[in-house]
Motif scaffolding. Structure first.
Motif, mmCIF file in Angstrom:
data_model
loop_
_atom_site.group_PDB
_atom_site.id
_atom_site.type_symbol
_atom_site.label_atom_id
_atom_site.label_comp_id
_atom_site.label_asym_id
_atom_site.label_seq_id
_atom_site.Cartn_x
_atom_site.Cartn_y
_atom_site.Cartn_z
ATOM 1 N N GLU A 195 -9.017 37.349 -2.895
ATOM 2 C CA GLU A 195 -9.627 36.387 -1.986
ATOM 3 C C GLU A 195 -9.601 36.945 -0.568
ATOM 4 O O GLU A 195 -8.664 37.636 -0.175
ATOM 5 N N LYS A 196 -10.635 36.623 0.183
ATOM 6 C CA LYS A 196 -10.717 37.051 1.580
ATOM 7 C C LYS A 196 -10.321 35.875 2.463
ATOM 8 O O LYS A 196 -10.993 34.843 2.466
ATOM 9 N N ALA A 197 -9.226 36.059 3.190
ATOM 10 C CA ALA A 197 -8.630 34.932 3.904
ATOM 11 C C ALA A 197 -8.753 35.044 5.418
ATOM 12 O O ALA A 197 -8.617 36.120 6.000
ATOM 13 N N VAL A 198 -8.986 33.892 6.032
ATOM 14 C CA VAL A 198 -8.903 33.738 7.485
ATOM 15 C C VAL A 198 -7.620 32.963 7.766
ATOM 16 O O VAL A 198 -7.414 31.877 7.226
ATOM 17 N N LEU A 199 -6.750 33.540 8.590
ATOM 18 C CA LEU A 199 -5.478 32.900 8.913
ATOM 19 C C LEU A 199 -5.597 32.154 10.234
ATOM 20 O O LEU A 199 -6.188 32.659 11.191
ATOM 21 N N VAL A 200 -5.003 30.969 10.284
ATOM 22 C CA VAL A 200 -5.079 30.132 11.483
ATOM 23 C C VAL A 200 -3.669 29.705 11.880
ATOM 24 O O VAL A 200 -2.929 29.147 11.065
ATOM 25 N N THR A 209 -19.665 34.167 8.568
ATOM 26 C CA THR A 209 -20.068 35.502 9.008
ATOM 27 C C THR A 209 -19.354 36.597 8.217
ATOM 28 O O THR A 209 -19.963 37.598 7.815
ATOM 29 N N LEU A 210 -18.061 36.392 7.986
ATOM 30 C CA LEU A 210 -17.247 37.408 7.303
ATOM 31 C C LEU A 210 -17.196 37.209 5.791
ATOM 32 O O LEU A 210 -16.539 37.971 5.088
ATOM 33 N N GLN A 211 -17.872 36.165 5.315
ATOM 34 C CA GLN A 211 -17.899 35.831 3.888
ATOM 35 C C GLN A 211 -16.489 35.596 3.334
ATOM 36 O O GLN A 211 -16.145 36.032 2.233
ATOM 37 N N ALA A 212 -15.698 34.906 4.119
ATOM 38 C CA ALA A 212 -14.349 34.532 3.671
ATOM 39 C C ALA A 212 -14.451 33.402 2.652
ATOM 40 O O ALA A 212 -15.390 32.600 2.689
#
Length: 409
Positions: A9-14, A66-69
């Motif tokens: 999985e492609k993750a965005v961390l917040v 945009t990053l297809q996360a």
């Protein structure tokens, strides 16, 4: 048959701070996902609907598209409402740090006890998040946050899940009772190794007791409590226990469900607090472990700090640590540097709790001879006409029990 390898999985961390996201990234990696972006937000009042402001929600949504996360991970725990609202707005799976940690625990649980503990923690975490989630769960299913009991089980009605939680708690009660019996039958002193996750506890116990427990440079590589017995130079056998590692923001569900495992700390005669000397957040990690020890420890067991991985730091930094923490031990468990200093310290502490006695044991009390040999260092032993003479270094507790047979009595 070929195994189909699923893409990570492609993750965005917040999170609030960039440095806090470094540990979250390692957690996400351990759980099997790839971090493609880290995003921070301003320290402000928590939004009851989204946790963060609506503007930041849109920013995350745009970045993810945009990053297809396909995964958003928050460093702080989200309420069920916040998680649901965020997924509605961003339209991809949103989880929090607690879910990542629970997922890692599910991956690494091997014994019956740890599997029960993890499943209980997961169900208690997910239960308030079930309402109205059936369709969404199916749409967003798979990957981190979905391991363990399985989504089909989590989509059943609340009553059945609560019944499952009850059964798991009953199973843990049985395990707790069994552990209590084992502790009551335990003759040797207990030394508990505690520390922040990935501090090197399993590697250390392998070196100390010539054991072969699993080790890896990963967070929560081992969950099952490992116990090994070995003999100190003073002649006393000790049991050394490696417990589950701590981490900041550890889900309270895990603390509760792993209570039976963590009781080994409460019942320890001595605690070795293992510290990763190479970790940049060393002071924070020490503080977190100290807090957890204070929460768990009922006894007044002595705590000894052991700084591990000194082979990974500069000599100047090691010198500073020795000044700041003067009564500590400094080792490399992996490189087997200065391991003997731990043995020496254990020997010193245990010996301080022992006393030399001379006994004249009546033959009807001959069963004590084997116990003394098992738990003490025997210097002399003579079978005389009316009794058995023993000169030995024994634990003070044993000495008190044998006081009436002592030549000093």
């Amino acid at each position: 048959m070929y195994k189909i390898k699923t893409k990570a999985e492609k993750a965005v961390l917040v999170g609030l701070k960039e440095e806090e996201l470094t540990e979250l990234e390692l957690l996400v990696e351990t759980a099997g996902a790839e971090t493609i972006l880290k995003m921070t937000y301003h320290d402000r009042k928590i939004d009851p609907a989204y946790y963060i402001g609506s503007g930041k929600v849109k920013e995350i949504k745009n970045a993810a598209e945009t990053l297809q996360a396909n995964l958003i991970v928050f460093d702080n725990e989200l309420s069920p409402v916040q998680q649901r609202n965020l997924e509605d707005q961003i339209e991809i799976k949103v989880i929090d740090r607690s879910q990542v940690i629970l997922d890692i625990f599910a991956l690494h649980a091997h014994s019956r006890e740890s599997k029960i503990q993890v499943e209980l923690a997961q169900l208690e975490y997910r239960l308030p998040r079930l309402q109205g989630r059936g369709i969404e769960m199916s749409r967003l299913a798979g990957g981190i946050g979905t391991r363990g009991p399985g989504e089909s089980q989590l989509e059943v009605d609340r009553r059945r899940i609560e019944e499952k939680i009850h059964r798991l708690k009953e199973s843990l009660k049985e395990i707790k009772a069994s552990r209590k019996v084992q502790r009551s039958n335990r003759k040797d002193p207990m030394v508990a190794i505690v520390g922040y996750t990935n501090a090197g506890k399993s590697t250390l116990i392998n070196n100390l007791a010539a054991a072969n427990s699993y080790t890896a440079d990963k967070l929560f590589a081992t969950l099952d409590s490992t116990m090994r017995k070995f003999e100190l130079p003073v002649g006393q056998n000790i049991i050394i226990s490696d417990t589950v590692g701590f981490i900041s923001k550890l889900p309270h569900q895990l603390i509760a469900s792993f209570r039976t495992t963590l009781e080994e700390i409460e019942n320890a005669d001595l605690i070795l607090h293992l510290i990763d000397a190479s970790n940049s957040d060393i002071e924070k990690n020490i503080k977190i472990v100290n807090q957890e020890i204070r929460k768990l420890k009922k006894s007044k067991a002595k705590v000894i700090k052991v700084f591990n991985k000194i082979d990974l730091i500069k000599k100047s930094k090691l010198a500073d640590f020795k000044i700041i923490y003067p009564n500590s031990i400094f080792i490399s468990a992996l490189k087997k540097i200065n391991i003997e200093s731990i043995i020496d310290k254990l020997n010193e502490v245990i010996k301080s709790e022992m006393i030399e006695i001379e006994l004249d044991l009546p033959y009807e009390k001959a069963n004590w001879v084997e116990k003394i040999h098992n738990q003490a260092q025997v210097y002399q032993e003579k079978y005389q006409k009316n009794n058995i003479y023993l000169k030995a270094l024994v634990p003070k507790i044993m000495a008190n029990k044998l006081k009436k047979y002592s030549r000093e009595a």
